[in-house]
Structures are given as structure tokens and as C-alpha cells.
Scaffold this active site. Structure first.
Site, PDB file in Angstrom:
ATOM      1  N   TYR A  24       6.522  20.003  67.126  1.00 57.48           N
ATOM      2  CA  TYR A  24       7.766  19.830  66.377  1.00 57.48           C
ATOM      3  C   TYR A  24       8.884  20.513  67.163  1.00 57.48           C
ATOM      4  CZ  TYR A  24      10.677  19.160  62.200  1.00 57.48           C
ATOM      5  OH  TYR A  24      11.650  18.743  61.312  1.00 57.48           O
ATOM      6  N   GLY A  25       9.021  20.087  68.438  1.00 60.41           N
ATOM      7  CA  GLY A  25      10.083  20.625  69.284  1.00 60.41           C
ATOM      8  C   GLY A  25      11.198  19.606  69.405  1.00 60.41           C
ATOM      9  N   SER A  26      11.752  19.512  70.594  1.00 61.88           N
ATOM     10  CA  SER A  26      12.906  18.639  70.832  1.00 61.88           C
ATOM     11  C   SER A  26      12.589  17.195  70.411  1.00 61.88           C
ATOM     12  CB  SER A  26      13.281  18.708  72.321  1.00 61.88           C
ATOM     13  OG  SER A  26      14.380  17.878  72.596  1.00 61.88           O
ATOM     14  N   GLN A  27      11.558  16.586  70.989  1.00 61.17           N
ATOM     15  CA  GLN A  27      11.209  15.209  70.613  1.00 61.17           C
ATOM     16  C   GLN A  27      10.509  15.158  69.249  1.00 61.17           C
ATOM     17  OE1 GLN A  27      11.876  12.196  72.003  1.00 61.17           O
ATOM     18  NE2 GLN A  27      13.071  13.152  73.613  1.00 61.17           N
ATOM     19  N   SER A  51       2.055  28.906  64.981  1.00 61.49           N
ATOM     20  CA  SER A  51       3.171  28.342  65.751  1.00 61.49           C
ATOM     21  C   SER A  51       4.506  28.601  65.065  1.00 61.49           C
ATOM     22  CB  SER A  51       2.962  26.832  65.919  1.00 61.49           C
ATOM     23  OG  SER A  51       4.187  26.213  66.263  1.00 61.49           O
ATOM     24  N   HIS A 108       6.183  10.431  77.489  1.00 60.21           N
ATOM     25  CA  HIS A 108       6.346  10.584  78.939  1.00 60.21           C
ATOM     26  C   HIS A 108       5.003  10.251  79.580  1.00 60.21           C
ATOM     27  CE1 HIS A 108       7.597  11.965  82.807  1.00 60.21           C
ATOM     28  NE2 HIS A 108       6.990  13.136  82.750  1.00 60.21           N
ATOM     29  N   ASP A 191      11.492   8.946  85.767  1.00 59.76           N
ATOM     30  CA  ASP A 191      11.935  10.038  84.891  1.00 59.76           C
ATOM     31  C   ASP A 191      11.968  11.362  85.664  1.00 59.76           C
ATOM     32  OD1 ASP A 191      12.455  10.847  81.980  1.00 59.76           O
ATOM     33  OD2 ASP A 191      10.860  12.227  82.550  1.00 59.76           O
TER      34      ASP A 191
HETATM   35  P1  NAD Z   1       9.118  21.110  73.193  1.00 59.73           P
HETATM   36  O1  NAD Z   1       8.764  22.199  74.143  1.00 59.73           O
HETATM   37  O2  NAD Z   1      10.535  21.011  72.742  1.00 59.73           O
HETATM   38  O3  NAD Z   1       8.215  21.202  71.876  1.00 59.73           O
HETATM   39  C1  NAD Z   1       6.827  21.331  71.937  1.00 59.73           C
HETATM   40  C2  NAD Z   1       6.250  21.480  70.539  1.00 59.73           C
HETATM   41  O4  NAD Z   1       4.812  21.410  70.635  1.00 59.73           O
HETATM   42  C3  NAD Z   1       6.562  22.793  69.846  1.00 59.73           C
HETATM   43  O5  NAD Z   1       6.744  22.551  68.467  1.00 59.73           O
HETATM   44  C4  NAD Z   1       5.275  23.603  70.067  1.00 59.73           C
HETATM   45  O6  NAD Z   1       5.077  24.570  69.051  1.00 59.73           O
HETATM   46  C5  NAD Z   1       4.228  22.511  69.949  1.00 59.73           C
HETATM   47  N1  NAD Z   1       2.926  22.737  70.607  1.00 59.73           N
HETATM   48  C6  NAD Z   1       2.667  23.300  71.806  1.00 59.73           C
HETATM   49  N2  NAD Z   1       1.350  23.233  72.075  1.00 59.73           N
HETATM   50  C7  NAD Z   1       0.755  22.605  71.024  1.00 59.73           C
HETATM   51  C8  NAD Z   1      -0.583  22.227  70.704  1.00 59.73           C
HETATM   52  N3  NAD Z   1      -1.597  22.474  71.532  1.00 59.73           N
HETATM   53  N4  NAD Z   1      -0.822  21.579  69.527  1.00 59.73           N
HETATM   54  C9  NAD Z   1       0.187  21.295  68.679  1.00 59.73           C
HETATM   55  N5  NAD Z   1       1.489  21.636  68.923  1.00 59.73           N
HETATM   56  C10 NAD Z   1       1.758  22.278  70.080  1.00 59.73           C
HETATM   57  O7  NAD Z   1       8.641  19.716  73.876  1.00 59.73           O
HETATM   58  P2  NAD Z   1       9.538  18.450  74.253  1.00 59.73           P
HETATM   59  O8  NAD Z   1      10.561  18.829  75.278  1.00 59.73           O
HETATM   60  O9  NAD Z   1       9.964  17.770  73.016  1.00 59.73           O
HETATM   61  O10 NAD Z   1       8.474  17.539  75.039  1.00 59.73           O
HETATM   62  C11 NAD Z   1       7.468  16.818  74.363  1.00 59.73           C
HETATM   63  C12 NAD Z   1       7.133  15.558  75.155  1.00 59.73           C
HETATM   64  O11 NAD Z   1       8.262  14.679  75.141  1.00 59.73           O
HETATM   65  C13 NAD Z   1       6.811  15.775  76.619  1.00 59.73           C
HETATM   66  O12 NAD Z   1       5.838  14.832  77.001  1.00 59.73           O
HETATM   67  C14 NAD Z   1       8.117  15.451  77.329  1.00 59.73           C
HETATM   68  O13 NAD Z   1       7.988  15.047  78.679  1.00 59.73           O
HETATM   69  C15 NAD Z   1       8.608  14.305  76.474  1.00 59.73           C
HETATM   70  N6  NAD Z   1      10.044  14.073  76.541  1.00 59.73           N
HETATM   71  C16 NAD Z   1      10.883  15.094  76.204  1.00 59.73           C
HETATM   72  C17 NAD Z   1      12.239  14.872  76.195  1.00 59.73           C
HETATM   73  C18 NAD Z   1      13.180  15.951  75.694  1.00 59.73           C
HETATM   74  O14 NAD Z   1      14.293  15.616  75.349  1.00 59.73           O
HETATM   75  N7  NAD Z   1      12.806  17.211  75.589  1.00 59.73           N
HETATM   76  C19 NAD Z   1      12.771  13.612  76.577  1.00 59.73           C
HETATM   77  C20 NAD Z   1      11.863  12.570  76.871  1.00 59.73           C
HETATM   78  C21 NAD Z   1      10.505  12.829  76.861  1.00 59.73           C
HETATM   79 MG    MG Z   2      11.349  14.028  81.627  1.00 53.74          MG
END
Ligand code: NAD
Ligand code: MG
Ligand code: MG
Length: 339
Positions: A24-27, A51, A108, A191
Site C-alpha cells: 500500500y505504497g505509491s502504486q 508494516s 513493472h 521504463d
Molecule cells: P512503495 O515502496 O511505494 O510501496 C511498497 C509497499 O509494499 C509498502 O506499502 C510496503 O509496506 C509494502 N511491502 C513491502 N514488502 C512487502 C511484502 N513482502 N508483502 C506485502 N507488502 C510489502 O512501492 P512502489 O513505488 O509503489 O512500487 C511498487 C511497484 O510498482 C514496483 O514494481 C514498481 O516498479 C512499480 N511502479 C511504481 C511506480 C511509482 O510511481 N512508484 C510507477 C510505475 C510502476
Molecule cells: Mg520504473
């Protein structure tokens, strides 16, 4: 190249599925909330016990399960945890717990393209990758718009993987802007190339270099921040709206002439050669291997670089100047207490 829109998708398909958003992060926060607001009632969030994201997901009204429990429950697992931990998540929680004939999805291509995860043959494996930051995936959806998405199918065990993926994309707002058909390889390599050389690596180094050169020449850091950083958004907004010509229409002829004569001296053939080298390192798997190795040593140099970046004079000056412009914070995309 095929581009799909809402009219090409059946948004009800995804509503009939038990969807687990891992992370439950950015995406993660964006996908979960957009799905819910599109009418999916069976969306839950999977997080590890303890978490910091649990409180945020619960405050937004989501049921939170631990990863193993959620894997058993899911028809579709959308993996939105950090790329560097996805292989462990698959090994420890998903591989032996997800039911036969279910689906796993990614935003991704890294884990699948570089074989960090070998998915089970009975499963659908697809990608819906928004071409924008997660916070923007949410804010665009809320205002009735959307961020374009990429769709790719790695395994189509159900025979229905594309339809399910397009339904998912529509539910998160991708179908409004366009969902472009691609492959895991193409998404992953482009990407990584884009973020390293242009969007994140290139732009941040360029802004910092401009800031440093003005400051070392004796100009005020505040002046350097406004000129080389703050104004970047104002310029990029014009390009976003109508291309480079639209930006050139708005800036002065003096600025436009300077753009043509000086720009190519800054980004020259040497720069492009180094961009080609970066692409080759990505394509060969060198970059992914180095990044995974960095994670084996607890991200020691990654964390040091993050700290140095945060301590840069431009960040300190920027924070002070932004505090005088309260309207920036009012419409903020990132609120660390919630997302
Ligand atoms: P993030 O770091 O913002 O969030 C990660 C989340 O996962 C957090 O809530 C964390 O507590 C949780 N987490 C970590 N390990 C875990 C586990 N083992 N089990 C359950 N939850 C767990 O991540 P993000 O930047 O949103 O990236 C997520 C995916 O989206 C990646 O594959 C990334 O490449 C892709 N992506 C991200 C963006 C972006 O805007 N950040 C854009 C396109 C694609
Ligand atoms: Mg990327
Ligand atoms: Mg000017």
C-alpha cells in the site's frame, strides 16, 4: 501499436474477482482506491504484520490480510511491493499458496523479464503498468481523468488474461487515457532507460548541476533554486499540454533562440553515447544484477546516496522557499500520513 480504451474493456470482469493488492505504497494505494471507487467490492490489501502501511490502508477502509492468508483468498494478486523484494514474496507467500488457475499481475516487468520470478504454468501472468507516479494515478482518477497504462501478457493460462488486464486498467483509470499493448521486455527496458537517463537521473542531475554552477559563480542559492528547479515544472507543464512548440510559443524569442544554440552543446553526442551505454547495461541485465546485489548488502550505498541527495543545498533552500508558497502544499499529491 494497439491502444485500448474503456470502450474496448468490460469493467465488470474485474468486479467479479477477489483482488488482492500486495503493498500500500505509491502504486498500491492508488490501485486499491481507484478499484474501489470503480465499484470493485472484493478488493483487499496484503501487508506484512507490523508494516507502517497497515494503518493507512485501514484508514481508507480496506480489509488488510497478511501475505500468506491473502494469497489463499485471491483470484488475482497485484504485486505492488518494491521490485527488490518481489522474488522473496513469490517464494515465501505466493507460489505455494495461490489457488490453481488464479492470476498474478505486476506494474513493472523487472521480476518476470529478468527471471527473478518463475511463475507457475497454471496461472495468468500479466502487467498493467501506469506511466506515471502512483500519487498521480490516484489524483488523475479522482478528477475524472487517468494516467496511460501499458498492458503485457506473459502467460495466458485462462485464455482470458488480456480481457482481465484491460478490465483492471479501466478500473484504475488507464482506459480513459489509453492502455498500450507491449511486452514485459519492452516495458522493463524502456521504463528503466527513461527513469535513469531522462526522467529521474537525467533531470535531477541537470537541475542540480545548473543550481551548483550558479551558486559557485556567486549568485544567491534562492535565485538558483527558482531558476533551475522551481521553474522546471512550469516549463514541463507547457510541454505536457501541447508539446515543445506550445512551450516555445509561451517563452520569449530570446529564450527560444538560447534553447536552440545552447541546448545541443549541453546534451551532445557524448551525452547520447553515455545514454546508449546505459541502455546496453539495462538490456544485458547488468543493472538489474547490480541492484539485486545492492539489496543483499542491505542497500548500504543506496541509502548513503539517498541521504546525500536529501542534504544537498538545493533541497534545503527549496524547502525554505516552498514554505512561503502555501498553495503548493494545499494541493499536494504526497501526504505521508495517508499514502
Ligand atoms: P512503495 O515502496 O511505494 O510501496 C511498497 C509497499 O509494499 C509498502 O506499502 C510496503 O509496506 C509494502 N511491502 C513491502 N514488502 C512487502 C511484502 N513482502 N508483502 C506485502 N507488502 C510489502 O512501492 P512502489 O513505488 O509503489 O512500487 C511498487 C511497484 O510498482 C514496483 O514494481 C514498481 O516498479 C512499480 N511502479 C511504481 C511506480 C511509482 O510511481 N512508484 C510507477 C510505475 C510502476
Ligand atoms: Mg520504473
Ligand atoms: Mg528566463
Amino acid at each position: 501499436m494497439r491502444v485500448y480504451y474503456d470502450r474496448d474493456a468490460d469493467v465488470n470482469l474485474i468486479k467479479g474477482k477477489k483482488v488482492v493488492i500486495f503493498g500500500y505504497g505509491s502504486q498500491g494505494h492508488a490501485h486499491a482506491n481507484n478499484l474501489k471507487d470503480s465499484g470493485s467490492e472484493n478488493v483487499i490489501v496484503a501487508l506484512r504484520p507490523g508494516s507502517g502501511s497497515i494503518a493507512k490502508a485501514e484508514a481508507a477502509g480496506f480489509k488488510v490480510m497478511n501475505p500468506t492468508e491473502a494469497a489463499v483468498w485471491a483470484d488475482l494478486a497485484m504485486v505492488l511491493t518494491p521490485d527488490e523484494g518481489q522474488a522473496d514474496l513469490w517464494e515465501n507467500d505466493l507460489r505455494d499458496n495461490m489457488r490453481q488457475g488464479t492470476a498474478i499481475a505486476f506494474a513493472h516487468g523487472l521480476s518476470i523479464h529478468f527471471n527473478l520470478i518463475e511463475a507457475r504454468d497454471d496461472m495468468d501472468v500479466f502487467m498493467i503498468a501506469p506511466k506515471g507516479p502512483g500519487h498521480t494515478v490516484r489524483s488523475e482518477y479522482v478528477r475524472g481523468a487517468g494516467v496511460p497504462c501499458l498492458v503485457a501478457i506473459d502467460q495466458n493460462a485462462s485464455g482470458n488474461a488480456l480481457e482481465i488486464a484491460l478490465s483492471y486498467s479501466s478500473a484504475i483509470g488507464g482506459g480513459r487515457a489509453g492502455t498500450i499493448e507491449t511486452t514485459f521486455r519492452e516495458e522493463c527496458e524502456t521504463d528503466l532507460f527513461g527513469e535513469q537517463t531522462v526522467l529521474c537521473g537525467g533531470v535531477c542531475e541537470l537541475m542540480r548541476a545548473g543550481f551548483e554552477i550558479l551558486v559557485e559563480a556567486g549568485y544567491a542559492p534562492e535565485m538558483a533554486y527558482f531558476e533551475c528547479m522551481h521553474e522546471m515544472k512550469l516549463i514541463v507543464d507547457l510541454i505536457y499540454e501541447g508539446g515543445i512548440a506550445n512551450m516555445n510559443y509561451s517563452i520569449s524569442n530570446t529564450a527560444e533562440y538560447g534553447e536552440y544554440v545552447t541546448g545541443p552543446k549541453i546534451i551532445d553526442d557524448d551525452t547520447k553515447d553515455r545514454m546508449r551505454e546505459a541502455l546496453a547495461r539495462i538490456q544485458s541485465g547488468d543493472f538489474a544484477a547490480t541492484w539485486m546485489l545492492e539489496n543483499k548488502v542491505n542497500q548500504a550505498s543506496f541509502k548513503a546516496m539517498r541521504r546525500r541527495s536529501a542534504e544537498h543545498q538545493s533541497e534545503v533552500v527549496g524547502e525554505k522557499l516552498r514554505a512561503m508558497m502555501p498553495w503548493i502544499a494545499e494541493g499536494r499529491l504526497v501526504d505521508k500520513a495517508k499514502n
